[in-house]
Write a protein that holds these residues in place. Structure first.
Motif, PDB file in Angstrom:
ATOM      1  N   VAL A 133       0.837  -1.199   0.000  1.00  0.00           N
ATOM      2  CA  VAL A 133       0.000   0.000   0.000  1.00  0.00           C
ATOM      3  C   VAL A 133       0.877   1.257   0.000  1.00  0.00           C
ATOM      4  O   VAL A 133       0.741   2.116  -0.857  1.00  0.00           O
ATOM      5  N   PRO A 192      -5.089   0.873  -1.173  1.00  0.00           N
ATOM      6  CA  PRO A 192      -5.980   0.329  -0.125  1.00  0.00           C
ATOM      7  C   PRO A 192      -7.233  -0.312  -0.725  1.00  0.00           C
ATOM      8  O   PRO A 192      -7.725  -1.319  -0.208  1.00  0.00           O
ATOM      9  N   ALA A 245      -8.637  -4.176  -0.398  1.00  0.00           N
ATOM     10  CA  ALA A 245     -10.048  -4.474  -0.101  1.00  0.00           C
ATOM     11  C   ALA A 245     -10.652  -5.370  -1.169  1.00  0.00           C
ATOM     12  O   ALA A 245     -11.490  -6.236  -0.875  1.00  0.00           O
ATOM     13  N   MET A 294      -4.090  -9.323   7.235  1.00  0.00           N
ATOM     14  CA  MET A 294      -3.883  -7.875   7.282  1.00  0.00           C
ATOM     15  C   MET A 294      -3.164  -7.537   8.584  1.00  0.00           C
ATOM     16  O   MET A 294      -3.767  -7.059   9.546  1.00  0.00           O
ATOM     17  N   CYS A 334       2.332   0.982   8.102  1.00  0.00           N
ATOM     18  CA  CYS A 334       1.116   1.142   7.308  1.00  0.00           C
ATOM     19  C   CYS A 334       0.199  -0.023   7.649  1.00  0.00           C
ATOM     20  O   CYS A 334       0.457  -1.163   7.239  1.00  0.00           O
ATOM     21  N   ASP A 384      -2.638  -0.853   6.660  1.00  0.00           N
ATOM     22  CA  ASP A 384      -3.464  -1.428   5.595  1.00  0.00           C
ATOM     23  C   ASP A 384      -2.715  -2.442   4.738  1.00  0.00           C
ATOM     24  O   ASP A 384      -3.288  -2.976   3.782  1.00  0.00           O
ATOM     25  N   GLU A 385      -1.441  -2.684   5.031  1.00  0.00           N
ATOM     26  CA  GLU A 385      -0.702  -3.662   4.225  1.00  0.00           C
ATOM     27  C   GLU A 385      -0.881  -5.062   4.790  1.00  0.00           C
ATOM     28  O   GLU A 385      -1.296  -5.245   5.935  1.00  0.00           O
TER      29      GLU A 385
END
Length: 383
Positions: free
Chosen positions: A56, A81, A85, A102, A157, A159-160
């Motif tokens: 991300v 991101p 998803a 995640m 991060c 969201d990675e």
């Protein structure tokens, strides 16, 4: 006149390139009721050699090697991101197990200069909508107590993540076959020529006539497009990877470095994948991605320097794959000068963006709004 291809002589849409983007696109189109064939030459390349990182944040390696592409990377950054998803949604949709976790990503620094680089980078990424923060060593030790003494901090991060591409690719293959996609494997496609309102795609076993054609062959799309007078400057970048024997849970995050070529992640099965962009090369007539001993040694040495507990583990396999570099952005959508021709090339970190890129192109092919401003990613930007 040559006999038509024995498997599919004529089809509504022919997707060229059976990686994650081409496969997902074929699946989405088939679910729309479109007749789809997917042809792939079977060479080791991107998706079937991918190491499973879900990137991300901007990768420092790309920023160093391709500074001219940073504006493109920044333009594409908000898609990452959403790309993660899309992987989560696909896993749920297929009721499959991707070993998708995640757990966040850490880009580590070993000097105060590198830490300052991360602070500047994180500030810019927050301006572009990412949720990132820079941690000092004490904060880092609380969430990742496995780094060597030289690490002074990291950018986090949340969201990675990571997934297992072997599980993903197999599940996607089962899905598209169940949706009626005609799969032609181990055959090269091209050249392509116009015929009326459609196309004729040559293969060794005969031509395939298609109403529409999608170029989803990553860097291989460049030559196919050039044959139709279209410029798509997608270049292959062969890279080296390794995997260790299984071990107990050790590395929870996707690990990168602020200034050196290293990625580390651990699958649920215990193996640790070591990569990060060390060079490989294309060998022979088929331009097979091939490992280099110097990369193996340097990659493994750096890995145990960053995470010393890796040192006793044996590397059980090493291989090379191909990243596709364009201009920091994907090449997605219709090719204006050639009606009926589409491109589906996500560019850097393409596996992360694979299902999302496929969905965006599928929406455009169906005449629906894709939900994103696709102008920056248009194939027509290259003239």
């Amino acid at each position: 006149m040559a006999s038509p291809h024995p498997v599919v002589g004529e089809i509504e849409v022919l997707v060229i390139g059976g990686g994650v983007v081409g496969s997902c696109l074929a699946g989405f189109l088939a679910e729309d009721g479109v007749g789809v064939a997917l042809i792939d030459d079977g060479r080791i390349g991107g998706s079937n050699a991918n190491a499973g990182s879900l990137h991300v944040q901007m990768q420092s390696r790309f920023m160093r090697l391709y500074p001219q592409n940073v504006p493109g990377m920044e333009r594409q950054l908000p898609l990452y991101p959403k790309g993660v998803a899309a992987w989560q949604a696909l896993e749920k949709k297929l009721d499959a197990h991707f070993d998708l976790k995640m757990t966040g990503g850490l880009m580590v620094a070993e000097s105060l200069d590198q830490l300052e680089f991360l602070r500047v980078k994180a500030a810019r990424e927050r301006e572009l909508g990412l949720e990132v923060e820079v941690l000092g060593r004490a904060e880092l030790d609380r969430i990742a107590p496995y780094f060597g003494e030289s690490v002074v901090g990291a950018e986090l991060c949340a969201d990675e993540g990571k997934l297992n591409p072997l599980l993903c690719n197999a599940a996607i293959r089962r899905w598209i076959l169940a949706r009626g996609v005609v799969l032609i494997e181990g055959e090269a496609a091209g050249p392509i020529r116009r015929e009326g309102a459609g196309f004729v795609v040559e293969t060794k076993r005969g031509p395939i006539r298609a109403g529409r054609v999608v170029l989803a062959a990553a860097s291989g799309s460049k030559a196919l497009a050039a044959g139709l007078g279209v410029a798509i400057p997608a270049e292959p970048e062969p890279l080296h990877m390794n995997i260790t024997e299984p071990t107990s849970a050790m590395i929870g995050h996707l690990v990168q470095h602020a200034d050196r070529m290293i990625t580390l992640k651990q699958f649920g099965t215990g193996q640790i994948v070591i990569g990060g962009g060390w060079p490989a090369h294309l060998a022979g007539e088929r331009r097979h991605p091939t490992v280099e001993l110097a990369s193996l040694i340097a990659n493994a040495t750096l890995a145990q320097h960053i995470v010393p507990r890796i040192a006793p583990l044996r590397i059980i396999r090493t291989w090379a794959g191909i990243n596709t570099a364009v201009d920091g952005k994907g090449v997605l959508g219709p090719v204006g000068p050639v009606p009926g021709l589409f491109a589906a090339i996500p560019g850097d970190a393409g596996y992360t963006l694979g299902p999302l890129s496929a969905r965006l192109v599928a929406e455009m092919m169906a005449g629906r709004a894709p939900g994103e401003d696709m102008a920056p990613f248009s194939p027509d930007r290259f003239g």
